[in-house]
Motif scaffolding. Structure first.
Motif, PDB file in Angstrom:
ATOM      1  N   SER A   1       0.830  -1.211   0.000  1.00  0.00           N
ATOM      2  CA  SER A   1       0.000   0.000   0.000  1.00  0.00           C
ATOM      3  C   SER A   1       0.860   1.256   0.000  1.00  0.00           C
TER       4      SER A   1
ATOM      5  N   TYR B   1      -4.363  -8.991  -4.102  1.00  0.00           N
ATOM      6  CA  TYR B   1      -5.791  -9.197  -4.380  1.00  0.00           C
ATOM      7  C   TYR B   1      -6.236 -10.591  -3.944  1.00  0.00           C
TER       8      TYR B   1
ATOM      9  N   GLU C   1      -9.813  -7.648  -2.150  1.00  0.00           N
ATOM     10  CA  GLU C   1     -10.245  -6.261  -2.294  1.00  0.00           C
ATOM     11  C   GLU C   1     -10.117  -5.827  -3.749  1.00  0.00           C
ATOM     12  N   GLU C   2     -11.168  -5.207  -4.269  1.00  0.00           N
ATOM     13  CA  GLU C   2     -11.208  -4.830  -5.676  1.00  0.00           C
ATOM     14  C   GLU C   2     -10.135  -3.809  -6.055  1.00  0.00           C
ATOM     15  N   GLN C   3      -9.696  -3.001  -5.093  1.00  0.00           N
ATOM     16  CA  GLN C   3      -8.683  -2.002  -5.414  1.00  0.00           C
ATOM     17  C   GLN C   3      -7.403  -2.667  -5.917  1.00  0.00           C
ATOM     18  N   TRP C   4      -7.048  -3.808  -5.328  1.00  0.00           N
ATOM     19  CA  TRP C   4      -5.831  -4.494  -5.751  1.00  0.00           C
ATOM     20  C   TRP C   4      -6.028  -5.167  -7.106  1.00  0.00           C
ATOM     21  N   LYS C   5      -7.204  -5.655  -7.340  1.00  0.00           N
ATOM     22  CA  LYS C   5      -7.504  -6.247  -8.642  1.00  0.00           C
ATOM     23  C   LYS C   5      -7.381  -5.197  -9.741  1.00  0.00           C
ATOM     24  N   ALA C   6      -7.902  -4.001  -9.480  1.00  0.00           N
ATOM     25  CA  ALA C   6      -7.859  -2.924 -10.473  1.00  0.00           C
ATOM     26  C   ALA C   6      -6.424  -2.483 -10.745  1.00  0.00           C
ATOM     27  N   LYS C   7      -5.631  -2.327  -9.694  1.00  0.00           N
ATOM     28  CA  LYS C   7      -4.238  -1.913  -9.869  1.00  0.00           C
ATOM     29  C   LYS C   7      -3.441  -3.001 -10.590  1.00  0.00           C
TER      30      LYS C   7
ATOM     31  N   SER D   1      -4.231  -2.948 -14.276  1.00  0.00           N
ATOM     32  CA  SER D   1      -3.640  -1.810 -14.989  1.00  0.00           C
ATOM     33  C   SER D   1      -2.145  -2.008 -15.225  1.00  0.00           C
TER      34      SER D   1
END
Length: 254
Positions: free
Chosen positions: A40, A84, A89-95, A98
């Motif tokens: 993080s 993830y 957590e979706e934030q890690w999936k999104a990062k 990308s």
């Protein structure tokens, strides 16, 4: 003699049991929580997906960033996929998605070296494992085909560095480093997931050729083995990043 053997065996068993007991006291969740906290902190410093964190120099606090072409480029998105997987957590999936997409251009041109295998498999490979996204699968299969173009059937291995490297005499000679073995995982996976059987055959032949030529009589390994490009015969064993041509390439022993 019997007593000594018995006592020796008892001590060995006790040591093993003690080791297992010590291992069981590791708090996996606590360690993983700490790891996610560190991830993080790093993620908070990143401004875009084209600068990938690689390392922090001794005595420094800032990250050294690299492009998608660097051999370490797949490690950071791979770490994000693991974050993830652990947290969901979706934030890690999104990062992770990308940063993985930043590596897609690797399959749009000729392979610059053998590292392509673990560049995409650590990143996009984990993405496909966790999401089943068919777009990831397509990239992985294309990457396997690109990597296979470095294979020389005369030699029986994948060319590691299609460029000038001291002592390797490219292009008259074909160089293969021990670390190239890590990239075979992509070829094996691809051969079972829509790629051709030739990918499996290349991976097996590369492993066999490496086993036959990369090890000295005392079982230590060379860093690099140089072959004649035309005949496929072994010319010499050298190092490019190790201590000397006669030293053991420690990474190859693992």
């Amino acid at each position: 003699m019997i007593n000594k053997v018995f006592i020796g065996a008892a001590i060995s068993i006790a040591a093993i049991i003690a080791g297992c007991a010590a291992t069981s006291n590791i708090d996996e969740d606590n360690n993983l929580d700490y790891t996610v906290q560190q991830v993080s902190k790093t993620a908070a410093t990143l401004k875009d997906y084209n600068n990938i964190p690689r390392s922090i120099a001794h005595g420094k606090t800032d990250w050294r960033f690299v492009s998608y072409r660097d051999w370490t480029s797949g490690f950071w998105p791979g770490i994000l996929w693991y974050a993830y997987e652990y947290t969901q957590e979706e934030q890690w999936k999104a990062k992770a998605d990308s940063f993985s997409r930043a590596l897609f251009p690797l399959v749009d041109s000729s392979a610059i070296d053998h590292d392509l295998g673990f560049q995409v498999f650590c990143s996009i490979g984990n993405g496909y494992r966790l999401t089943g996204n068919p777009e990831y699968k397509n990239i992985l299969l294309r990457a396997a085909d690109t990597l296979s173009k470095l294979y020389n059937p005369k030699v029986g291995t994948i060319l590691s560095w299609p460029r000038q490297v001291p002592g390797a005499d490219y292009p008259l000679r074909h160089n293969t480093i021990m670390d190239n073995m890590i990239n075979l995982e992509l070829l094996f996976w691809a051969s079972k997931n829509g790629g051709g059987k030739h990918l499996y055959d290349i991976a097996v032949k590369h492993a066999e050729t490496t086993m036959n030529n990369h090890f000295r009589p005392d079982y230590t390994s060379y860093h690099v083995v140089v072959y004649d490009t035309a005949t496929g015969k072994k010319v010499k064993g050298i190092t490019h990043q190790g201590y000397s041509d006669s030293s053991m390439w420690a990474r190859g022993q693992s």
